[in-house]
Design a protein around this motif. Structure first.
Motif, PDB file in Angstrom:
ATOM      1  N   VAL A   9       0.853  -1.192   0.000  1.00 55.39           N
ATOM      2  CA  VAL A   9       0.000   0.000   0.000  1.00 55.39           C
ATOM      3  C   VAL A   9       0.887   1.238   0.000  1.00 55.39           C
ATOM      4  CG1 VAL A   9      -1.897  -1.166   1.192  1.00 55.39           C
ATOM      5  CG2 VAL A   9      -0.154   0.034   2.522  1.00 55.39           C
ATOM      6  N   TYR A  13      -2.176   5.061   3.203  1.00 55.49           N
ATOM      7  CA  TYR A  13      -3.228   4.050   3.353  1.00 55.49           C
ATOM      8  C   TYR A  13      -3.784   4.016   4.780  1.00 55.49           C
ATOM      9  CZ  TYR A  13      -5.687  -0.365   3.679  1.00 55.49           C
ATOM     10  OH  TYR A  13      -6.648  -1.316   3.913  1.00 55.49           O
ATOM     11  N   SER A 173      -6.854   0.092  -2.825  1.00 53.68           N
ATOM     12  CA  SER A 173      -5.902   0.661  -1.870  1.00 53.68           C
ATOM     13  C   SER A 173      -6.115   2.170  -1.828  1.00 53.68           C
ATOM     14  CB  SER A 173      -4.473   0.314  -2.307  1.00 53.68           C
ATOM     15  OG  SER A 173      -3.513   0.786  -1.377  1.00 53.68           O
ATOM     16  N   HIS A 177      -4.056   2.093  -6.687  1.00 54.82           N
ATOM     17  CA  HIS A 177      -3.587   0.765  -6.276  1.00 54.82           C
ATOM     18  C   HIS A 177      -2.792   0.081  -7.380  1.00 54.82           C
ATOM     19  CE1 HIS A 177      -6.887  -0.801  -8.746  1.00 54.82           C
ATOM     20  NE2 HIS A 177      -6.207  -1.926  -8.758  1.00 54.82           N
ATOM     21  N   LEU A 196      -8.174  -4.715   1.528  1.00 53.05           N
ATOM     22  CA  LEU A 196      -7.271  -4.639   0.377  1.00 53.05           C
ATOM     23  C   LEU A 196      -7.812  -5.285  -0.890  1.00 53.05           C
ATOM     24  CD1 LEU A 196      -3.901  -5.565   2.135  1.00 53.05           C
ATOM     25  CD2 LEU A 196      -4.616  -3.286   1.364  1.00 53.05           C
TER      26      LEU A 196
END
Length: 219
Positions: A9, A13, A173, A177, A196
């Motif tokens: 991440v 995050y 994310s 991501h 996630l």
């Protein structure tokens, strides 16, 4: 968060922000679904969805907004709709939204029906029920991605539906991501960590030309 590289991440995050983004995405889906009526064009509802997201002050769309009517509910995310169908009085449709709030990616989808066709209503409910069963298996048995989708396929068949295994979930994310190259949930050889991964379920009616879709964050 995890030693697995595919679960990397960014520095900003936050699982709380992920859950907020997901809650806002579900709020947008609820608002859009209540405004979709028979007689509307599929393209019109996509434009309406973008306005709903704007009104809810999303930061940006991170994947194209999809609304699929009728036979187009069998299409995968990357496939284009056939034509621009009109929603019927007894019809089925799904919404798939991916938008960013607080720098994090929400992604959710659900199937709805118009009218009172019992087979369509059963199909829409089956996608959600199958999702719930797979999610429960993830929570209780800590299954890896491939095992979750094998379980989903077995239970879809037992329920009388066909699971589309071209749709196997994906990473989310803090935006974006994609730099982490997480791949599909169905190919992730470890138990996915919470906050996630998006679990996607897409099913087809065994004989009729429509299907249903449901997705949510494993959180």
């Amino acid at each position: 968060m995890s030693a697995q590289p595919k679960e990397a991440v960014g520095p900003d995050y936050s699982i709380d922000a992920m859950r907020h983004a997901q809650a806002m995405t579900w709020r947008a889906i609820e608002q859009l679904s209540q405004r979709i009526e028979p007689g509307m064009l599929e393209s019109h509802t996509c434009a309406l969805g973008k306005q709903v997201l704007k009104d809810l002050e999303m930061q940006r769309i991170w994947h194209p907004l999809l609304v699929r009517f009728g036979a187009n509910t069998l299409k995968t995310f990357k496939q284009r709709s056939d034509g621009d169908p009109v929603l019927g009085e007894n019809d089925i449709f799904f919404i798939d939204m991916g938008a960013v709030w607080q720098g994090h990616e929400g992604d959710a989808g659900e199937t709805f029906v118009t009218g009172d066709d019992p087979a369509m209503a059963a199909c829409a409910q089956a996608a959600k029920t199958l999702f719930q069963r797979v999610e429960a298996q993830w929570r209780s048995q800590r299954m890896a991605g491939p095992d979750l989708y094998r379980y989903a396929q077995e239970h879809a068949q037992a329920m009388g539906w066909t699971l589309n295994l071209d749709i196997k979930g994906h990473r989310v994310s803090d935006f974006p991501h994609a730099i982490h190259r997480g791949g599909d949930l169905g190919d992730f050889e470890h138990c996915p960590n919470e906050g996630l991964w998006i679990l996607e379920i897409q099913i087809a009616h065994p004989t009729l030309p429509y299907g249903a879709f449901y997705e949510d964050l494993l959180a």
